[in-house]
Design an enzyme around this catalytic site. Sequence first.
Site, PDB file in Angstrom:
ATOM      1  N   TYR A 139      70.767 102.250 -62.723  1.00 15.95           N
ATOM      2  CA  TYR A 139      69.991 101.009 -62.609  1.00 15.95           C
ATOM      3  C   TYR A 139      70.096 100.479 -63.912  1.00 15.95           C
ATOM      4  O   TYR A 139      70.267  99.075 -63.808  1.00 15.95           O
ATOM      5  CB  TYR A 139      68.559 100.962 -62.222  1.00 15.95           C
ATOM      6  CG  TYR A 139      68.269 101.156 -60.580  1.00 15.95           C
ATOM      7  CD1 TYR A 139      68.593 102.219 -60.046  1.00 15.95           C
ATOM      8  CD2 TYR A 139      67.387 100.196 -59.833  1.00 15.95           C
ATOM      9  CE1 TYR A 139      68.419 102.474 -58.436  1.00 15.95           C
ATOM     10  CE2 TYR A 139      67.358  99.936 -58.685  1.00 15.95           C
ATOM     11  CZ  TYR A 139      67.603 101.419 -58.085  1.00 15.95           C
ATOM     12  OH  TYR A 139      67.436 101.227 -56.658  1.00 15.95           O
ATOM     13  N   LYS A 184      72.403 115.944 -58.122  1.00 18.00           N
ATOM     14  CA  LYS A 184      73.884 116.118 -57.787  1.00 18.00           C
ATOM     15  C   LYS A 184      74.687 116.873 -58.768  1.00 18.00           C
ATOM     16  O   LYS A 184      75.628 116.473 -59.403  1.00 18.00           O
ATOM     17  CB  LYS A 184      74.523 114.830 -57.561  1.00 18.00           C
ATOM     18  CG  LYS A 184      75.865 114.823 -56.693  1.00 18.00           C
ATOM     19  CD  LYS A 184      75.852 115.295 -55.409  1.00 18.00           C
ATOM     20  CE  LYS A 184      77.216 115.402 -54.675  1.00 18.00           C
ATOM     21  NZ  LYS A 184      77.298 115.922 -53.209  1.00 18.00           N
ATOM     22  N   ASP A 217      72.632 115.667 -51.336  1.00 16.65           N
ATOM     23  CA  ASP A 217      73.369 115.448 -50.045  1.00 16.65           C
ATOM     24  C   ASP A 217      72.540 116.351 -48.774  1.00 16.65           C
ATOM     25  O   ASP A 217      72.104 115.881 -47.664  1.00 16.65           O
ATOM     26  CB  ASP A 217      74.862 115.521 -49.967  1.00 16.65           C
ATOM     27  CG  ASP A 217      75.183 116.738 -50.533  1.00 16.65           C
ATOM     28  OD1 ASP A 217      74.489 117.493 -51.141  1.00 16.65           O
ATOM     29  OD2 ASP A 217      76.604 117.124 -50.596  1.00 16.65           O
ATOM     30  N   ASP A 241      65.209 105.931 -54.730  1.00 17.52           N
ATOM     31  CA  ASP A 241      65.195 104.886 -53.715  1.00 17.52           C
ATOM     32  C   ASP A 241      65.614 105.291 -52.505  1.00 17.52           C
ATOM     33  O   ASP A 241      64.916 104.635 -51.554  1.00 17.52           O
ATOM     34  CB  ASP A 241      66.025 103.823 -54.551  1.00 17.52           C
ATOM     35  CG  ASP A 241      66.045 102.287 -53.737  1.00 17.52           C
ATOM     36  OD1 ASP A 241      64.924 102.019 -53.243  1.00 17.52           O
ATOM     37  OD2 ASP A 241      67.157 101.699 -53.693  1.00 17.52           O
ATOM     38  N   ASP A 245      63.094 105.723 -48.746  1.00 17.84           N
ATOM     39  CA  ASP A 245      63.045 104.807 -47.473  1.00 17.84           C
ATOM     40  C   ASP A 245      63.470 105.862 -46.257  1.00 17.84           C
ATOM     41  O   ASP A 245      62.808 105.647 -45.134  1.00 17.84           O
ATOM     42  CB  ASP A 245      64.328 103.588 -47.619  1.00 17.84           C
ATOM     43  CG  ASP A 245      63.927 102.346 -48.183  1.00 17.84           C
ATOM     44  OD1 ASP A 245      62.929 102.331 -49.070  1.00 17.84           O
ATOM     45  OD2 ASP A 245      64.427 101.345 -47.602  1.00 17.84           O
TER      46      ASP A 245
HETATM   47  C1  IPM Z   1      62.220  99.284 -54.249  1.00 15.84           C
HETATM   48  C2  IPM Z   1      63.333  98.404 -54.187  1.00 15.84           C
HETATM   49  C3  IPM Z   1      64.123  97.770 -55.396  1.00 15.84           C
HETATM   50  C4  IPM Z   1      64.702  99.190 -56.160  1.00 15.84           C
HETATM   51  C5  IPM Z   1      65.056  96.740 -55.577  1.00 15.84           C
HETATM   52  C6  IPM Z   1      64.523  95.479 -54.935  1.00 15.84           C
HETATM   53  C7  IPM Z   1      65.412  96.597 -57.054  1.00 15.84           C
HETATM   54  O1  IPM Z   1      64.664  98.708 -53.249  1.00 15.84           O
HETATM   55  O2  IPM Z   1      61.483  99.092 -54.985  1.00 15.84           O
HETATM   56  O3  IPM Z   1      62.478 100.448 -53.612  1.00 15.84           O
HETATM   57  O4  IPM Z   1      65.780  99.544 -55.710  1.00 15.84           O
HETATM   58  O5  IPM Z   1      64.180 100.003 -56.889  1.00 15.84           O
HETATM   59 MN    MN Z   2      64.099 100.542 -52.269  1.00 15.71          MN
END
Ligand code: IPM
Ligand code: MN
Length: 346
Positions: A139, A184, A217, A241, A245
């Site tokens: 990032y 990884k 993975d 990240d 999710d």
């Molecule tokens: C999160 C989001 C952010 C990230 C983006 C919007 C920069 O996906 O907070 O999970 O990738 O960290």
């Molecule tokens: Mn995110």
Amino acid sequence: MSQNIVVLPGDGVGPEVTEAAIQVLIAVAEKFDFSLTFESHDFGGAAIDACGEPLPDETLSACKAADAIFLGAVGGPKWGVHTKRPEAGLLGLRSALNLFANLRPVKLHPALAAHSPLKEERVKGVDILIVRELTGGLYFGEKKREADKASDLCEYSKFEIIRAARVAFEAARRRRGHVTSIDKANVLETSRLWRETVTALHEKDYGDVELRHELVDSAAMKLITNPGSYDVVLTENLFGDILSDECSVLAGSIGLLGSASLGAGTQGLYEPIHGSAPDIAGKNIANPLGAIASVAMLLRHSLGEEDAAKTIEKAIYTMLDEGMRSRDLGGDLMCDQMADAVIGWL
Ligand code: IPM
Ligand code: MN
Ligand code: NAD
């Protein structure tokens, strides 16, 4: 004395879920008799529209001076992925405030087990804390772009790995005493440094915590097939990240999960893990529970109001027990009605 909270509603569903969560904060502050002041500032796409910058100087100064910052979400198709994009504001803020550890708890409410796309017996009892390193890695490494070539540099220093790993080990001590570090290391040099550094820190200071290393993975698979085998998950920025999710489906919906981004002091940035959800924005149908869970974390980590935090978490638990559901959970309650239901159970 009043504690100062800077609110960054941002874009898409951001303003809806932050407004809902602030109502809960106001109600809990009244119940526990403490005083809060709220200051709203432009951020993300809304700030680009207002003044051309996703993180205006005035917003950054207000955040620096705040006891805590509460953010909705940023981004959306309107602003695309150009250099001046809303997401750059969020990265700039995390970096400027040195918020290196992002805590993302994933806990399944028993009443939602049937709602998960996974079999009930797999998700039952899921209770994971993801500790995502937040200010390093791909990032923030140097970015280069030529006409038909691009690169993002991934860098980690021992210092950055140790401070994030300490957060994970300390959290494990307060939980079930287990850390899974995900990397990884079979391919990436940064991951080899990550693994060596976490192992050395474990040997030196955290022998009482159990440590296991996994490759990202297969961990992505195991988090779905055997989520009950995880307590604290420690990982670098990009993996964290993606995996967070993925893990949100274990809890039933991405709309449920809150997060805390912390640095060395008590100041923190609190936000639901979901994005601006442009597909449902402006309709008052977003699930505000992730934002509400985030303000509970804000009370706990930045304001020292543990009882108020627990009261909000218990109210969320009870309203879900009572069958109250937003659309993403198969119900028909609107965003503001979900907040009212939480307030009713405070
Ligand atoms: C999160 C989001 C952010 C990230 C983006 C919007 C920069 O996906 O907070 O999970 O990738 O960290
Ligand atoms: Mn995110
Ligand atoms: P998203 O999280 O916004 O949406 C993914 C899916 O989840 C969508 O179907 C959406 O409707 C649903 N969803 C999200 N939040 C919900 C909620 N509270 N209640 C019910 N359903 C919800 O991810 P995306 O669509 O990939 O990203 C949209 C924008 O948000 C992008 O610009 C992205 O960069 C940004 N984003 C911002 C943040 C942040 O501000 N922290 C986090 C992630 C993504």
